[in-house]
Motif scaffolding. Sequence first.
Motif, PDB file in Angstrom:
ATOM      1  N   VAL A   1       0.797  24.534   8.349  1.00  0.00           N
ATOM      2  CA  VAL A   1       1.277  23.805   7.274  1.00  0.00           C
ATOM      3  C   VAL A   1       1.198  22.273   6.970  1.00  0.00           C
ATOM      4  O   VAL A   1       0.911  21.760   8.304  1.00  0.00           O
ATOM      5  CB  VAL A   1       2.901  23.945   7.219  1.00  0.00           C
ATOM      6  N   CYS A   2       0.401  22.129   6.150  1.00  0.00           N
ATOM      7  CA  CYS A   2       0.047  20.670   5.636  1.00  0.00           C
ATOM      8  C   CYS A   2       1.255  19.786   4.745  1.00  0.00           C
ATOM      9  O   CYS A   2       1.362  20.507   3.771  1.00  0.00           O
ATOM     10  CB  CYS A   2      -1.184  20.213   4.965  1.00  0.00           C
ATOM     11  N   ILE A   3       1.977  18.876   5.196  1.00  0.00           N
ATOM     12  CA  ILE A   3       3.028  18.153   4.412  1.00  0.00           C
ATOM     13  C   ILE A   3       2.125  16.911   3.976  1.00  0.00           C
ATOM     14  O   ILE A   3       1.814  16.007   4.623  1.00  0.00           O
ATOM     15  CB  ILE A   3       4.182  17.644   5.360  1.00  0.00           C
TER      16      ILE A   3
ATOM     17  N   ASP B   1      -2.534  27.042   5.720  1.00  0.00           N
ATOM     18  CA  ASP B   1      -2.090  28.077   4.996  1.00  0.00           C
ATOM     19  C   ASP B   1      -1.068  27.842   3.670  1.00  0.00           C
ATOM     20  O   ASP B   1      -0.834  28.403   2.899  1.00  0.00           O
ATOM     21  CB  ASP B   1      -1.147  29.209   6.075  1.00  0.00           C
ATOM     22  N   HIS B   2      -0.332  26.725   4.084  1.00  0.00           N
ATOM     23  CA  HIS B   2       0.611  26.229   2.980  1.00  0.00           C
ATOM     24  C   HIS B   2       0.346  24.691   2.697  1.00  0.00           C
ATOM     25  O   HIS B   2       0.210  23.663   3.874  1.00  0.00           O
ATOM     26  CB  HIS B   2       2.028  26.487   3.451  1.00  0.00           C
TER      27      HIS B   2
ATOM     28  N   PRO C   1       1.946  16.929  -9.026  1.00  0.00           N
ATOM     29  CA  PRO C   1       0.363  16.935  -8.812  1.00  0.00           C
ATOM     30  C   PRO C   1      -0.508  15.848  -8.394  1.00  0.00           C
ATOM     31  O   PRO C   1      -1.519  15.800  -7.958  1.00  0.00           O
ATOM     32  CB  PRO C   1      -0.202  17.442 -10.225  1.00  0.00           C
ATOM     33  N   LYS C   2       0.151  14.488  -8.767  1.00  0.00           N
ATOM     34  CA  LYS C   2      -0.453  13.241  -8.448  1.00  0.00           C
ATOM     35  C   LYS C   2      -0.617  13.052  -6.915  1.00  0.00           C
ATOM     36  O   LYS C   2      -1.352  12.307  -6.554  1.00  0.00           O
ATOM     37  CB  LYS C   2       0.341  12.096  -8.981  1.00  0.00           C
TER      38      LYS C   2
ATOM     39  N   PRO D   1      -0.415  24.610  -4.154  1.00  0.00           N
ATOM     40  CA  PRO D   1       0.592  24.176  -3.064  1.00  0.00           C
ATOM     41  C   PRO D   1       1.812  24.898  -3.190  1.00  0.00           C
ATOM     42  O   PRO D   1       2.149  25.851  -4.286  1.00  0.00           O
ATOM     43  CB  PRO D   1       0.971  22.772  -3.847  1.00  0.00           C
ATOM     44  N   SER D   2       2.379  25.173  -2.276  1.00  0.00           N
ATOM     45  CA  SER D   2       3.399  26.203  -1.738  1.00  0.00           C
ATOM     46  C   SER D   2       4.849  25.756  -2.429  1.00  0.00           C
ATOM     47  O   SER D   2       5.608  26.440  -2.813  1.00  0.00           O
ATOM     48  CB  SER D   2       3.575  26.713  -0.577  1.00  0.00           C
TER      49      SER D   2
END
Length: 245
Positions: A65-67, A164-165, A184-185, A241-242
Motif C-alpha cells: 500500500v502506498c499512502i 497494489d493499492h 486527483p490533484k 487509486p483505491s
Amino acid sequence: MAQHYMKYGDKEFSVALDEGFIAAELHSNVVSLPKKTALEHINEALDNPIGSPRLEEMVKPGQTVCIVVPDSTRLWQSPNVYVPAVVARLNTCGIRDEDIRILTATGTHRPMSREEHISIVSEDIYNRIPVIDHKCRESADMVKAGVTSHGTEVWFNRVAMESDHIILTGGVVYHFLAGYGGGPKYLLPGIASYETVQQHHNLALNKGFGSGTNAAVRSANMEGSNIFHADLEEAAQPAKPSFLL
C-alpha cells in the motif's frame, strides 16, 4: 495604536495599527458541529465511506500500500492525525508496516526535512514506516501511465504505481484553477513528473502566445468547460487509486 495578533505557520506576531487604517473586521460564521474529536471524525469517515467499499473490504494481507500525503505546505489539514488513523486501519486489515510506503505529494516543491516529515505523519509513524519525498525531476523514479485526450503525457511516481493499492489523503478545498483541490490533484501535480505538470498546467492558458488565461479554468468550476479539471480527472484514471480520505 492597537495591537493585532497575526498567525503565520506555528508562530504568532503582533502588528501595531492605527484604528484609522482598519476598514473592517471579519468574523467567521458560528457553525454547530458535533462534539467529537478529530480522530473520531476520521474513524467515522473510514467506517462510512461515500461511494466506496471500506478499506477492510479492499485490502488483503501481503499486499503493498502506498499512502499519498500532503507536503509541509498543507499542515493545516492535520495529516499527523489522519495518517496514523489510516495506518492503524490498514494494520487491522493485516497489512504490515513493512508493506506500507508513505509518499509525500510534493508536486514541484522541494523535498522535506526530517522535522517536516514528522509534522506530517507523526513521530511514531515516521519511526515505523519509510516516508519518501516525490522528486518530480527524477525521471528514473517515474512510470508512464498514459496520454490524455488533451495531449498530456502522464508520468507518475514508481513507488505508487508499483503498489497494489494507492490511498490518497488530504483536504478538499476551492482551487483557483482545478475547481476544487484534493482528490486527483494528489496525483497531478502531487506525484507527477515535472514535464507532466508543465503540460497539464499549460491548459490554464488560451492557445497562442499572449492570449491570456482561459476564463472557464476557475474556482468551483468542475464542468467539462474547465479543461484543466477535465484533464486532471482523466490523468488520474490510469493510476487507479483505491481509496480517498
